[in-house]
Design an enzyme around this catalytic site. Structure first.
Site, PDB file in Angstrom:
ATOM      1  N   GLU A  61     -26.153   5.018 -15.217  1.00 14.10           N
ATOM      2  CA  GLU A  61     -26.777   4.379 -14.058  1.00 14.10           C
ATOM      3  C   GLU A  61     -25.991   3.166 -13.584  1.00 14.10           C
ATOM      4  O   GLU A  61     -26.555   2.142 -13.236  1.00 14.10           O
ATOM      5  CB  GLU A  61     -28.242   4.010 -14.333  1.00 14.10           C
ATOM      6  CG  GLU A  61     -29.192   5.095 -13.836  1.00 14.10           C
ATOM      7  CD  GLU A  61     -30.626   4.626 -13.616  1.00 14.10           C
ATOM      8  OE1 GLU A  61     -31.492   5.154 -14.312  1.00 14.10           O
ATOM      9  OE2 GLU A  61     -30.868   3.776 -12.743  1.00 14.10           O
ATOM     10  N   TYR A 100     -27.396   8.132  -3.047  1.00 15.83           N
ATOM     11  CA  TYR A 100     -27.678   7.836  -4.459  1.00 15.83           C
ATOM     12  C   TYR A 100     -26.575   8.393  -5.352  1.00 15.83           C
ATOM     13  O   TYR A 100     -26.458   9.601  -5.536  1.00 15.83           O
ATOM     14  CB  TYR A 100     -29.041   8.375  -4.914  1.00 15.83           C
ATOM     15  CG  TYR A 100     -29.372   7.839  -6.290  1.00 15.83           C
ATOM     16  CD1 TYR A 100     -30.085   6.654  -6.427  1.00 15.83           C
ATOM     17  CD2 TYR A 100     -28.894   8.467  -7.437  1.00 15.83           C
ATOM     18  CE1 TYR A 100     -30.335   6.115  -7.694  1.00 15.83           C
ATOM     19  CE2 TYR A 100     -29.123   7.938  -8.692  1.00 15.83           C
ATOM     20  CZ  TYR A 100     -29.850   6.766  -8.806  1.00 15.83           C
ATOM     21  OH  TYR A 100     -30.073   6.227 -10.050  1.00 15.83           O
ATOM     22  N   GLU A 102     -24.147   7.638  -9.061  1.00 17.82           N
ATOM     23  CA  GLU A 102     -23.998   6.905 -10.325  1.00 17.82           C
ATOM     24  C   GLU A 102     -22.634   7.218 -10.918  1.00 17.82           C
ATOM     25  O   GLU A 102     -22.080   8.283 -10.655  1.00 17.82           O
ATOM     26  CB  GLU A 102     -25.055   7.345 -11.347  1.00 17.82           C
ATOM     27  CG  GLU A 102     -26.481   7.025 -10.979  1.00 17.82           C
ATOM     28  CD  GLU A 102     -27.460   7.492 -12.056  1.00 17.82           C
ATOM     29  OE1 GLU A 102     -27.029   7.855 -13.170  1.00 17.82           O
ATOM     30  OE2 GLU A 102     -28.662   7.497 -11.764  1.00 17.82           O
ATOM     31  N   HIS A 157     -26.703  12.030 -17.932  1.00 19.33           N
ATOM     32  CA  HIS A 157     -27.945  11.404 -17.503  1.00 19.33           C
ATOM     33  C   HIS A 157     -28.631  12.443 -16.632  1.00 19.33           C
ATOM     34  O   HIS A 157     -28.212  12.693 -15.505  1.00 19.33           O
ATOM     35  CB  HIS A 157     -27.658  10.115 -16.705  1.00 19.33           C
ATOM     36  CG  HIS A 157     -28.903   9.492 -16.151  1.00 19.33           C
ATOM     37  ND1 HIS A 157     -28.913   8.726 -15.013  1.00 19.33           N
ATOM     38  CD2 HIS A 157     -30.182   9.544 -16.586  1.00 19.33           C
ATOM     39  CE1 HIS A 157     -30.164   8.333 -14.770  1.00 19.33           C
ATOM     40  NE2 HIS A 157     -30.944   8.813 -15.701  1.00 19.33           N
ATOM     41  N   ASP A 191     -29.029   9.586 -21.558  1.00 22.12           N
ATOM     42  CA  ASP A 191     -30.438   9.614 -21.194  1.00 22.12           C
ATOM     43  C   ASP A 191     -30.769  11.035 -20.745  1.00 22.12           C
ATOM     44  O   ASP A 191     -30.547  11.402 -19.603  1.00 22.12           O
ATOM     45  CB  ASP A 191     -30.701   8.590 -20.077  1.00 22.12           C
ATOM     46  CG  ASP A 191     -32.128   8.663 -19.571  1.00 22.12           C
ATOM     47  OD1 ASP A 191     -32.939   9.407 -20.170  1.00 22.12           O
ATOM     48  OD2 ASP A 191     -32.433   7.988 -18.572  1.00 22.12           O
ATOM     49  N   ASP A 236     -33.615   9.123 -24.701  1.00 21.53           N
ATOM     50  CA  ASP A 236     -32.162   9.023 -24.931  1.00 21.53           C
ATOM     51  C   ASP A 236     -31.803   9.672 -26.258  1.00 21.53           C
ATOM     52  O   ASP A 236     -32.508   9.464 -27.254  1.00 21.53           O
ATOM     53  CB  ASP A 236     -31.756   7.551 -24.918  1.00 21.53           C
ATOM     54  CG  ASP A 236     -32.138   6.878 -23.609  1.00 21.53           C
ATOM     55  OD1 ASP A 236     -31.275   6.721 -22.750  1.00 21.53           O
ATOM     56  OD2 ASP A 236     -33.344   6.548 -23.436  1.00 21.53           O
ATOM     57  N   HIS A 276     -34.517   1.019 -20.664  1.00 29.51           N
ATOM     58  CA  HIS A 276     -34.151   1.826 -21.841  1.00 29.51           C
ATOM     59  C   HIS A 276     -33.545   0.944 -22.926  1.00 29.51           C
ATOM     60  O   HIS A 276     -32.842  -0.018 -22.620  1.00 29.51           O
ATOM     61  CB  HIS A 276     -33.079   2.871 -21.491  1.00 29.51           C
ATOM     62  CG  HIS A 276     -33.585   3.999 -20.658  1.00 29.51           C
ATOM     63  ND1 HIS A 276     -33.809   5.257 -21.156  1.00 29.51           N
ATOM     64  CD2 HIS A 276     -33.909   4.057 -19.341  1.00 29.51           C
ATOM     65  CE1 HIS A 276     -34.237   6.052 -20.196  1.00 29.51           C
ATOM     66  NE2 HIS A 276     -34.310   5.349 -19.076  1.00 29.51           N
TER      67      HIS A 276
END
Ligand SMILES: *[C@@H]1O[C@H](CO)[C@@H](O)[C@H](O)[C@H]1NC(C)=O
Length: 319
Positions: A61, A100, A102, A157, A191, A236, A276
């Site tokens: 992220e 969006y 990452e 992720h 994650d 995770d 997290h």
């Protein structure tokens, strides 16, 4: 000859018992890490402390659209811990939409880990099923002090609502990478959103990453990897493939690192850092001095055996 080989085996076995500090691999979802987080001094201090505990740390992220937050984090890591040289390798920005995206980032200690390969798993071809929101950015490290020497890390992720499908597809990545790099030493981490509402118990039997018994899920199923006291989910994970890699793991070392408790933060302060906890595992380190001593001793023994068999051979010839 046979007895000296046995001795070599024995000494190598003994030296395999860990000595010195173990090799820590971590995976941390930084929850929307970008410009605004990088300007919060308290948050950055905690991030730096957490990351520098690890020999290799996967960050997820990372949403650094301006491209300034990650360099700032690395700068602060280097300033905080001057004992070691830290390096980083980052994926492209990954995501289904332009709005969006990452990045996967690996921060690692250059004195203990050497990056020997990187590979962006490709996006699906048009017409094929596009399994991932963020295709794994696969890396290979040489870590000579560890019992495993060289290993591959597959980060992921998952998108929460697609977690079941993405985890199953991760199995195809595992098969692909094993073949591509001709290795059995593969770890998958990140994650996974592999709990609570996102991975229903009844669906687990359809996920090959879970059903293949060659894979060992190291983070216990009941371990809470979330910061919020109101949630308890094991999102995770760290998963290793194969008996060899599993043997290189320090038993029971896999866990979530509760940085809130460790650094005496309130829940609110901790949530400013991330929602997290990082997860981590230790690889056994081969004590190099013991290894060297054992190796030279075994060599000497082999040499003595060799010389005596030569001498014996000579004597026999001359009888
Ligand atoms: C879930 O996966 C499908 C493809 O399998 C994809 O078309 C869809 O966009 C994904 N959903 C999200 C929220 O990423």
């Amino acid at each position: 000859m046979r007895s000296s080989s046995l001795l070599l085996f024995f000494f190598v076995g003994v030296s395999g018992v860990h000595g010195g500090s173990d090799f820590r691999i971590c995976a941390f979802n930084l929850h929307n890490f970008g410009d605004s987080k990088s300007k919060k001094t308290d948050v950055m201090q905690i991030l730096v402390k957490v990351i520098t505990r690890c020999d290799v740390c996967l960050l997820q992220e990372v949403r650094d659209s301006k491209g300034k937050a990650l360099p700032e984090l690395l700068k602060q890591i280097k300033r905080y811990d001057t004992r070691y040289e830290y390096q980083a390798v980052a994926s492209e920005r990954l995501g289904r939409t332009d709005s969006y995206q990452e990045q996967y980032v690996f921060v690692y200690r250059a004195d203990t880990a050497v990056l020997t390969g990187q590979y962006q798993y490709p996006d699906a071809l048009p017409g094929d099923v596009d399994a991932f929101s963020r295709e794994p950015f696969v890396v290979r490290f040489k870590a000579l002090k560890t019992a495993i020497k060289e290993f591959v890390l597959i980060p992921q992720h998952t998108t929460p609502t697609n977690a079941t499908k993405e985890l199953d597809a991760l199995y195809d990545v595992l098969l692909h990478v094993k073949k591509k790099w001709k290795t059995q030493n593969v770890m998958l981490l990140g994650d996974f959103n592999a709990d609570c509402g996102y991975l229903a118990k009844k669906n687990r039997k359809h996920v090959r990453l879970i059903t293949d018994t060659e894979l060992v899920w190291l983070i216990p199923e009941d371990m809470d990897t979330t910061v919020r006291s109101s949630t308890s989910c094991s999102y995770d994970h760290i998963v290793v493939y194969g008996a060899t890699f599993n043997r290189a793991i320090l038993p029971s070392s896999a866990r979530a690192f509760d940085f809130q408790k460790e650094y005496g933060l309130t829940e609110e302060q901790a949530l400013d850092v991330s929602d997290h906890y990082p997860v981590e595992v230790l690889l056994r380190v081969v004590n190099s001095r013991a290894f060297g001593a054992a190796a030279s001793m075994a060599f000497t023994l082999q040499y003595i055996t060799f010389v005596s068999s030569m001498v014996l051979g000579h004597l026999l010839l001359h009888i």
